[in-house]
Design an enzyme around this catalytic site. Structure first.
Site, mmCIF file in Angstrom:
data_model
loop_
_atom_site.group_PDB
_atom_site.id
_atom_site.type_symbol
_atom_site.label_atom_id
_atom_site.label_comp_id
_atom_site.label_asym_id
_atom_site.label_seq_id
_atom_site.Cartn_x
_atom_site.Cartn_y
_atom_site.Cartn_z
ATOM 1 C CE LYS A 75 -1.746 1.575 4.072
ATOM 2 N NZ LYS A 75 -1.575 2.964 4.491
ATOM 3 C CG ASN A 76 2.162 2.780 3.543
ATOM 4 O OD1 ASN A 76 1.018 3.140 3.236
ATOM 5 N ND2 ASN A 76 2.512 2.526 4.798
ATOM 6 N NE ARG A 132 -1.103 12.438 8.014
ATOM 7 C CZ ARG A 132 -0.825 13.689 8.294
ATOM 8 N NH1 ARG A 132 -1.719 14.447 8.854
ATOM 9 N NH2 ARG A 132 0.361 14.190 8.024
ATOM 10 C CB CYS A 180 -4.681 11.425 11.678
ATOM 11 S SG CYS A 180 -3.156 10.557 11.884
ATOM 12 N NE ARG A 197 0.699 10.485 10.249
ATOM 13 C CZ ARG A 197 0.202 9.547 9.451
ATOM 14 N NH1 ARG A 197 -0.993 9.074 9.665
ATOM 15 N NH2 ARG A 197 0.889 9.111 8.434
ATOM 16 N N PRO A 198 2.310 16.771 11.308
ATOM 17 C CG PRO A 198 4.122 18.008 12.133
ATOM 18 C CD PRO A 198 3.280 16.783 12.408
ATOM 19 C CG ASP A 232 7.103 20.516 10.011
ATOM 20 O OD1 ASP A 232 6.532 19.411 9.927
ATOM 21 O OD2 ASP A 232 8.042 20.731 10.802
ATOM 22 C CG LEU A 233 9.873 17.559 8.451
ATOM 23 C CD1 LEU A 233 10.208 16.138 8.870
ATOM 24 C CD2 LEU A 233 10.982 18.506 8.892
ATOM 25 C CG ASP A 254 3.023 1.422 9.487
ATOM 26 O OD1 ASP A 254 2.726 2.296 10.311
ATOM 27 O OD2 ASP A 254 3.251 1.670 8.286
ATOM 28 C CB ILE A 296 7.392 6.557 14.530
ATOM 29 C CG1 ILE A 296 8.563 5.584 14.376
ATOM 30 C CG2 ILE A 296 7.124 7.316 13.220
ATOM 31 C CD1 ILE A 296 9.851 6.156 13.854
ATOM 32 N NE ARG A 347 -7.362 4.871 5.384
ATOM 33 C CZ ARG A 347 -6.792 5.935 5.905
ATOM 34 N NH1 ARG A 347 -7.239 6.425 7.037
ATOM 35 N NH2 ARG A 347 -5.786 6.519 5.307
#
Ligand code: EPZ
Length: 455
Positions: free
Chosen positions: A50-51, A122, A146, A151-152, A154-155, A337, A359, A429
């Site tokens: 998925k990822n 996201r 979430c 979980r910003p 900004d990076l 995960d 994390i 999902r």
């Protein structure tokens, strides 16, 4: 092509109609009932990752040429949500039930990702890099927090800024605009390892002028897979799998065909399932090299794992499992995960094990639910001490994220009596045909659709 060859669950390729709004509404109230106490024995086909798949779809927007993917996990709601978003932008695509997907982003008529879709998933922010790189602009709704943390992004945005983009925030939307001559290469040192920021900036950099160097980049197998697909499209990338990735921008990218890597988290989830129930399961078309940080602790606990060509055979005999400690870290460390699933396993081990989550700040939502099933867990800050118990007891449980939900299904497989897991939408999902795959190995698992419940 792998799904066709390996998956007994797919008979003939059918075309999948993308309507995530309908699909989500239909499944959001579904439940899974698990009757505990049976071993897992048999074969499970592993889906495409998925990822990796989500980022491949985004990267397909870097060219107007046709792209073909195989081993695409088309049954996942996340894939269908992203496909719907890209379709709204004007991308043409065809999804087939055998995992073959055709994508062509010839005429994009919108570079905006609306709130309604970003809030559902996201990973939609990953359209930003390709849109900015190719069209010089992207407007994406800010995803917000979430259930697993704030979980910003900004990076991601700092990376685009370093490449010359102007970033503004208006009414909850981030608008990124490239300078007149397009993005330029830059040296970017990420203060924190981020999978998404590495991928987003890498995609944008493929079409920037000059060289971009990403330092303290993430090293996940999904990023290597994405980079390799981009190289097939004509991108110049080196250093994949290391913490320094170099991208020399090119004027255009072109079409290609790519076979997506197997899902290491799905693979690890089933490995933990077998560890819990005992039995022997062959995981079809997957690899162990992505999972060394899980396999070590599983072997320590008493599980046997063997690779056989493209398959992995997981076995546990009747001996009790032994508790062991884990700490989540960026790859190649223990995957966040897989943390919830591993914790479920520890609840049934002899002795105790400690789980430390580094994390995400809020990824212990499964703990109160596991406690309701009789688990002995004490949380202190970002660590949890899990003391093994003789048995778990079935209960009605619910979780608010994907991996927490599957950890409860695993708990249900060994609990006494029946476990009902609510809010199955999260599982849809990220796990393709979970119920069918478990059932095929002898588990007593049943999906109750909301319509059945009403009758
Ligand atoms: C990816 O999320 C995965 N999602 C997640 O998978 C996975 O848990 C995570 O990587 C870590 O491995 C996808 O690939 C779609 P990050 P991502 O950026 O990219 C902070 C699953 O269950 N951060 O590596 O969003 C962030 O808050 C999921 O399949 C910033 O501070 O993760 C987190 O604490 C869920 N600023 C840490 O970095 C930023 O701009 C790592 O996040 C970006 C991230």
């Amino acid at each position: 092509m792998h799904n066709l060859k390996h998956s007994p669950l797919v008979e003939a390729p059918e075309f999948i109609v993308i309507d995530p709004h309908k699909a989500m509404m239909a499944s959001s109230l579904d439940k899974i009932r698990v009757q505990g106490g049976t071993q897992l024995n048999g074969e499970i086909p592993i889906s495409g990752a998925k990822n990796a798949a989500l980022k491949h779809l985004c990267a397909a927007m870097l060219t107007g040429d046709p792209i073909q993917f195989t081993n695409m996990p088309v049954g996942l709601k996340d894939i269908q949500t992203l496909a719907a978003l890209m379709k709204e932008m004007g991308v043409e695509m065809t999804l087939r039930s055998d995992g073959v997907m055709f994508v062509q982003a010839k005429d994009i008529h919108s570079t905006e990702a609306p709130y309604d879709l970003v809030r559902r998933m996201r990973a939609s922010v990953l359209v930003m890099g390709p849109l900015l790189g190719r069209f010089g602009e992207a407007t994406v709704s800010l995803p917000g927090g979430c259930s697993i943390g704030t979980r910003p992004i900004d990076l991601h945005l700092d990376g685009f800024r370093a490449m010359g983009a102007d970033i503004t925030l208006e009414e909850g939307y981030v608008k990124a605009t490239a300078p007149a001559g397009g993005l330029h290469g830059a040296k970017i040192l990420f203060p924190k390892v981020s999978v998404g920021a590495t991928e987003n900036v890498m995609m944008a950099a493929t079409l920037a002028k000059g060289e971009t160097v990403l330092m303290n980049a993430a090293r996940e197998p999904e990023i290597i897979d994405q980079g390799e697909a981009l190289i097939k499209m004509g991108a110049k990338i080196s250093g994949l799998g290391t913490s320094e990735i170099r991208i020399e921008g090119v004027p255009h990218l072109h079409g290609m065909t790519h076979d997506i890597i197997p899902d290491r988290i799905e693979t690890g989830t089933f490995m933990i399932g077998v560890a819990l129930t005992g039995g022997t399961v062959t995981l079809k078309h997957t690899r162990t090299d992505f999972l060394t940080s899980l396999i070590g602790p599983l072997q320590q606990a008493g599980v046997t794992i063997e690779e056989s060509g493209e398959d992995v055979i997981v076995h546990r005999n009747g001996k009790p499992l032994v508790g062991t400690d884990i700490m989540t870290e960026p790859y190649p460390g223990f995957a966040t995960d897989l943390q919830a699933q591993f914790m479920t396993m520890l609840t049934m081990c002899e002795g105790a094990g400690m789980v430390t989550e580094t994390i995400f700040e809020n990824r212990f939502m499964h703990v109160p639910e596991l406690q309701r099933m009789g688990a002995d867990i004490t949380v202190q800050g970002n660590s949890a001490i899990v003391r093994g118990v003789k048995k778990l007891k079935g209960a009605e449980v619910m979780a608010t994220d994907l991996r927490a939900s599957v950890s409860l299904i695993l708990a249900g497989l060994v609990a006494e009596g029946e476990t009902t897991v609510d809010r199955i939408y999260h599982l849809d999902r990220g796990y393709e045909n979970l119920v069918d795959k478990l059932e095929a190995c002898g588990a007593k698992v049943f999906r109750e659709s909301s319509r059945q419940a009403e009758e």
